[in-house]
Design an enzyme around this catalytic site. Structure first.
Site, PDB file in Angstrom:
ATOM      1  CB  SER A   1      -0.957  -0.082   1.149  1.00 21.51           C
ATOM      2  OG  SER A   1      -0.085   0.138   2.518  1.00 21.51           O
ATOM      3  CE  LYS A   2      -2.033   5.966  -3.523  1.00 22.20           C
ATOM      4  NZ  LYS A   2      -2.680   7.120  -4.058  1.00 22.20           N
ATOM      5  NE  ARG A   3      -2.879   2.700   4.997  1.00 21.95           N
ATOM      6  CZ  ARG A   3      -3.730   2.273   4.018  1.00 21.95           C
ATOM      7  NH1 ARG A   3      -4.231   3.241   3.477  1.00 21.95           N
ATOM      8  NH2 ARG A   3      -3.934   0.888   4.060  1.00 21.95           N
TER       9      ARG A   3
ATOM     10  N   GLY B   1       5.171   3.147   1.321  1.00 23.27           N
ATOM     11  CA  GLY B   1       5.857   3.485   0.439  1.00 23.27           C
ATOM     12  C   GLY B   1       5.602   3.954  -0.615  1.00 23.27           C
TER      13      GLY B   1
END
Ligand code: GLU
Length: 480
Positions: free
Chosen positions: A255-257, A259
């Site tokens: 997930s974006k959270r 990296g």
């Protein structure tokens, strides 16, 4: 008889950037087809108009090109099976939906979004998996006709059998059994007349003569519906291979959270396409031995779907950095200077000549993970005047031992010719034997005088890059 050459497709939806998982899917399709002399098709799946992002398709194409993944057919490339953009194929999907309606394999659904939501909430409250309650499936022909005459909006849903089960094979996951009662009456055509992903995807894969569907595991739950659609149309289904999930270090879904997940983020940080592709190739596939470094051409020869694993693959940024470091240091100096150029300039370092830029960048090649690392290494070169910030550093340099080192070094350096790392190192040795001072007491005053830092690049290299005159000037500036 050998199997016909495969035709595979990468079918992104233009909803934003290219996700690293998308790059992996595109890459595996490409490698699989290339290895067997097949063709790779780019198809833009833009039927969900609510998620459409202007310019996203162009961005996908340029990011894939940057990664070195070339397509044989697609938008802007051409081919015999176009158009390759789904929004330009609406009539094809309507005609196919109509065919299923005529054959009793689909039905019109007049339920409003509010009704569907109310039914969904009720099912959730009763702790049941939400699915369409099929109330429109029982409408009489006359009922359907009168609702249509009244202009009521409708969707078209597939008529999933109510009892029984289906089996299908996945090249990665093996045999899969699915009970019909767990498959929803999937919408095929939305009330805006656009097809859903499911209908458009199956119709296009058939019409574009796709032989192998290679895509992420997140599409596995859709596979039963797709197989059913192939049955409904009386078509032979392509082979399917669902690729393992990409995971964060804590084994949750990438997930974006945690990296960057957009390929363009890595691109803009100066990661090399060859390094990213090499790294991504090994996320879910292995060559069966301990080789790790592969060019795209080597991957084309080595890749096989048989060696794709079921287990999720951890996206380990440290590993990507390792690959990038390997590829950076293998670059010819001119290319390395070009890649690092923006970060050298951002660090305030303007090379007088290309040869100078190459010499400087080559000196640090083995210390770089990403090109931006060069900035920290070059800071000392851009100092007009070396100012020692802390009292501790000033005291250290002012000590009588340090002063002896600085004076002796400056005197010897004055006449040293040639001036390169090995000569400077020899000179430092000479200072050591002349003064009897060694270790930290020898290096620290010199290091501080040249860079104002206690840590940094190799001392000999620093002096070489500064040049003899500047080195002597900086050393003398610290002599009291
Ligand atoms: N349009 C789908 C996506 O965005 C394609 C999935 C598939 O390959 O079937 O990933």
């Amino acid at each position: 008889m050998s199997a016909p050459a495969p035709r595979v497709r990468f079918a992104p939806s233009p909803t934003g950037y290219l996700h690293v998982g998308g790059l992996r899917t595109a890459l595996y399709n490409y490698l699989f087809a290339r290895g067997l002399g097949g063709r790779v098709i780019l198809r833009i799946e833009d039927t969900d108009r609510t998620r459409f992002v202007e310019g996203a398709a162009e961005n996908l194409a340029s990011t894939l090109a940057w990664a070195g993944i070339a397509f044989d057919e697609g938008p802007g490339i051409g081919g015999d099976f176009g158009p390759y953009v789904q929004s330009e194929r609406s009539e094809i999907y309507s005609a196919h939906a109509q065919q299923l309606l005529n054959e009793g394999k689909a039905y019109r659904c007049f339920c409003t979004p509010e009704e569907l939501e109310a039914s969904r909430e009720k099912q959730v409250a009763e702790k049941r998996d939400p699915a369409y309650d099929r109330r429109c499936r029982a409408l009489s022909e006359a009922d359907v006709q009168s609702r249509m005459d009244n202009g009521m909006p409708f969707t078209i849903r597939m008529k999933v059998p109510l009892v029984g089960q289906m089996y299908f094979h996945d090249l990665v996951r093996g045999e899969i059994t699915m009970h019909f009662d767990s498959i929803d009456d999937q919408v095929l055509i939305k009330s805006d007349g656009f097809p859903t992903y499911h209908l458009a995807n199956v119709v296009d894969d058939h019409l574009m003569e796709i032989t192998h569907v290679i895509r992420g595991e997140e599409w596995l739950p859709s596979a039963p519906k797709h197989h059913l659609l192939y049955d409904f149309f009386g078509w032979e289904a392509p082979a399917f291979a669902h690729l393992p999930l990409l995971l964060n270090a804590d084994r949750t879904k990438l997930s974006k959270r945690q990296g960057d997940v957009a390929v363009e983020d890595y691109r803009s940080k100066g990661y090399l396409p060859a390094a990213l592709v090499n790294f991504v190739a090994l996320l879910g596939w292995n060559p069966g031995d301990d080789r790790e470094l592969f060019t795209l051409a080597e991957l084309e020869k080595t890749f096989s779907l048989e060696r794709v694993s079921k287990a999720g693959a951890v996206f380990d940024i440290e590993k990507l950095n390792w690959f990038n470091a390997q590829y950076l240091r293998a670059l010819p100096p001119a290319e390395l200077a070009e890649v690092c150029g923006p970060w050298m300039r951002a660090a305030g370092f303007e090379a007088e000549t290309p040869a100078r830029a190459e010499a400087v960048v080559s000196a640090f090649a083995s210390y770089l993970t990403v090109p931006s690392d060069i900035g920290a290494h070059l800071r000392f070169l851009t100092l007009g005047q070396v100012t020692l910030e802390s009292a501790e550093d000033r005291d250290l340099v002012a000590s009588s031992d340090s002063q002896k080192v600085l004076v002796r070094f400056a005197d010897l350096a004055e006449t040293q010719d040639p001036w390169a790392t090995p000569e400077v190192k020899a000179l430092i040795k000479q200072v050591q034997s002349d003064t009897g001072i060694k270790g930290k007491g020898l290096f620290m005053p010199l290091r501080l005088a040249l860079s104002a830092e206690q840590h940094g690049p190799d001392l000999g290299l620093m002096a070489e890059l500064l040049g003899r005159e500047e080195t002597v000037r900086r050393i003398r500036a610290q002599i009291i």
